[in-house]
Write an enzyme that holds these catalytic residues in place. Structure first.
Site, short mmCIF file in Angstrom:
data_model
loop_
_atom_site.label_atom_id
_atom_site.label_comp_id
_atom_site.label_asym_id
_atom_site.label_seq_id
_atom_site.Cartn_x
_atom_site.Cartn_y
_atom_site.Cartn_z
N LYS A 180 11.55 19.94 1.73
CA LYS A 180 11.23 19.20 2.96
C LYS A 180 12.05 17.91 3.06
O LYS A 180 12.62 17.62 4.11
CB LYS A 180 9.73 18.85 3.02
CG LYS A 180 8.82 20.07 3.11
CD LYS A 180 7.37 19.67 3.39
CE LYS A 180 6.74 18.83 2.29
NZ LYS A 180 6.48 19.59 1.04
N ARG A 217 -1.24 17.18 5.90
CA ARG A 217 -1.47 17.86 4.62
C ARG A 217 -2.85 18.52 4.57
O ARG A 217 -3.16 19.22 3.61
CB ARG A 217 -1.44 16.86 3.47
CG ARG A 217 -0.08 16.45 2.96
CD ARG A 217 0.43 17.39 1.90
NE ARG A 217 0.89 16.77 0.66
CZ ARG A 217 1.94 15.96 0.53
NH1 ARG A 217 2.63 15.59 1.55
NH2 ARG A 217 2.29 15.53 -0.66
N ARG A 254 14.04 18.18 -10.11
CA ARG A 254 14.26 17.19 -9.08
C ARG A 254 14.59 15.81 -9.64
O ARG A 254 13.90 15.31 -10.54
CB ARG A 254 12.97 17.11 -8.24
CG ARG A 254 13.06 16.26 -7.04
CD ARG A 254 12.29 16.89 -5.94
NE ARG A 254 10.87 16.57 -6.02
CZ ARG A 254 10.03 16.81 -5.02
NH1 ARG A 254 10.47 17.39 -3.91
NH2 ARG A 254 8.76 16.52 -5.15
N ARG A 302 10.61 11.48 -10.46
CA ARG A 302 9.38 10.89 -9.93
C ARG A 302 8.24 11.05 -10.93
O ARG A 302 8.14 12.07 -11.61
CB ARG A 302 9.00 11.57 -8.62
CG ARG A 302 9.52 10.85 -7.42
CD ARG A 302 9.35 11.68 -6.20
NE ARG A 302 8.01 12.26 -6.07
CZ ARG A 302 7.61 12.90 -5.00
NH1 ARG A 302 8.44 13.06 -3.98
NH2 ARG A 302 6.40 13.40 -4.93
N ARG A 344 -0.48 19.32 -8.18
CA ARG A 344 0.00 19.18 -6.81
C ARG A 344 0.09 20.54 -6.11
O ARG A 344 -0.19 20.65 -4.93
CB ARG A 344 1.37 18.48 -6.80
CG ARG A 344 1.24 17.01 -7.14
CD ARG A 344 2.58 16.35 -7.37
NE ARG A 344 3.41 16.36 -6.20
CZ ARG A 344 4.73 16.47 -6.21
NH1 ARG A 344 5.36 16.63 -7.34
NH2 ARG A 344 5.39 16.45 -5.09
P1 AMP Z 1 5.07 13.66 -1.44
O1 AMP Z 1 6.18 12.71 -1.73
O2 AMP Z 1 5.05 14.11 -0.02
O3 AMP Z 1 5.03 14.82 -2.40
O4 AMP Z 1 3.71 12.85 -1.66
C1 AMP Z 1 3.39 12.26 -2.92
C2 AMP Z 1 1.89 12.02 -3.00
O5 AMP Z 1 1.48 11.14 -1.94
C3 AMP Z 1 1.03 13.26 -2.82
O6 AMP Z 1 0.89 13.98 -4.02
C4 AMP Z 1 -0.28 12.63 -2.35
O7 AMP Z 1 -0.98 12.03 -3.41
C5 AMP Z 1 0.21 11.52 -1.44
N1 AMP Z 1 0.38 11.99 -0.03
C6 AMP Z 1 1.55 12.11 0.67
N2 AMP Z 1 1.33 12.55 1.92
C7 AMP Z 1 -0.01 12.70 2.03
C8 AMP Z 1 -0.88 13.14 3.08
N3 AMP Z 1 -0.39 13.54 4.28
N4 AMP Z 1 -2.21 13.17 2.82
C9 AMP Z 1 -2.71 12.78 1.63
N5 AMP Z 1 -1.96 12.37 0.61
C10 AMP Z 1 -0.62 12.33 0.79
#
Ligand code: AMP
Ligand code: ZN
Length: 238
Positions: free
Chosen positions: A22, A97, A141, A174, A185
């Site tokens: 993404k 999400r 990654r 990360r 996740r």
């Molecule tokens: P990402 O970088 O999109 O994988 O997001 C990293 C972390 O941020 C996720 O594992 C969640 O803990 C939190 N997060 C990101 N986007 C959301 C969302 N739309 N709703 C809830 N938690 C989020």
């Protein structure tokens, strides 16, 4: 081609599990259409780094790989989408999400954006990937802390091991890309984000794209989806 950055694009929603690409694809869309990428993960990481009250609440939740509660997300997302750079459109990466977030977003877009601007309705693109490919993508990654470029040691390695091609900065992994957190996740995705895919599928707004191809191939398909969506919504040039 000339007016890719002049006409309205509307919201582009990228769906798919962590590691589906993404972030990488969002950056391609940003370059071609000149609309901003709204990554809720990045926004949250900024809050954590700044130590804001949202950041303090979100930090431990994110470290466990769980989702931040919906109510904490809405204010942050609404504030970002109200910025003037979002008026022609934006790419949402990591939001919605949960099914509740998807419903909230529909209501928000209807009330705030469509009232005031001639934006195309959202296009929802699902990046479909195989599970074993996902694990390789997530464990491989890396990102550059200086310029933000993304790499993958299995699929898109930098020219020199673990160093950014652009500025030579050592690449970082990360915090939540460690293997125990990855499983968590992916579980959160299956439980909470699958329903988002179903939400859009039922409304016949979901466009699946096979993301087990090269970045360039996936990008080409995504551009095709966005271009045909835009020609269908036929708004005047703005
Ligand atoms: P990402 O970088 O999109 O994988 O997001 C990293 C972390 O941020 C996720 O594992 C969640 O803990 C939190 N997060 C990101 N986007 C959301 C969302 N739309 N709703 C809830 N938690 C989020
Ligand atoms: Zn760099």
């Amino acid at each position: 081609m000339a007016n890719e950055t002049a006409r309205s694009v509307g919201p582009v929603i990228l769906l798919g599990p962590p590691g589906a690409g993404k972030g990488t694809q969002a950056k391609q869309i940003v370059e071609r259409y000149g609309i901003p990428q709204i990554s809720t993960g990045d926004l949250l990481r900024e809050h954590v780094a700044r130590g804001s009250s949202l950041g303090v609440e979100a930090k431990a939740i994110m470290a466990r790989g769980e989702l931040v509660p919906d109510e904490l997300m809405y204010g942050m997302v609404a504030q970002r989408l109200r910025e003037p750079d979002c008026r022609r459109g934006f790419v949402l990466d990591g939001f919605p999400r949960t099914a509740a977030q998807a419903g909230w977003l529909d209501a928000f877009l209807e009330q705030e954006l469509f009232e005031n601007s001639e934006m195309c309705p959202p296009v929802v693109i699902q990046l479909v990937v195989d599970y074993t490919q996902l694990l390789l993508r997530l464990t491989g990654r890396r990102s550059c802390p200086t310029c933000g470029r993304l790499y993958n040691i299995h699929f898109q390695p930098p020219r020199v091991d673990e160093l950014c091609d652009w500025d030579g900065t050592p690449l970082i992994t990360r915090n939540d890309d460690r293997s125990e957190v990855i499983t968590e996740r992916l579980t959160a995705y299956e439980k909470q984000t699958r329903p988002v895919v179903d939400y859009y599928r039922v409304q016949q707004r979901l466009v699946p794209v096979n993301a087990d191809q090269t970045v360039i191939e996936v990008t080409a398909q995504i551009f095709g989806v966005i271009d045909s969506h835009r020609s269908e919504c036929r708004l005047p040039a703005k």
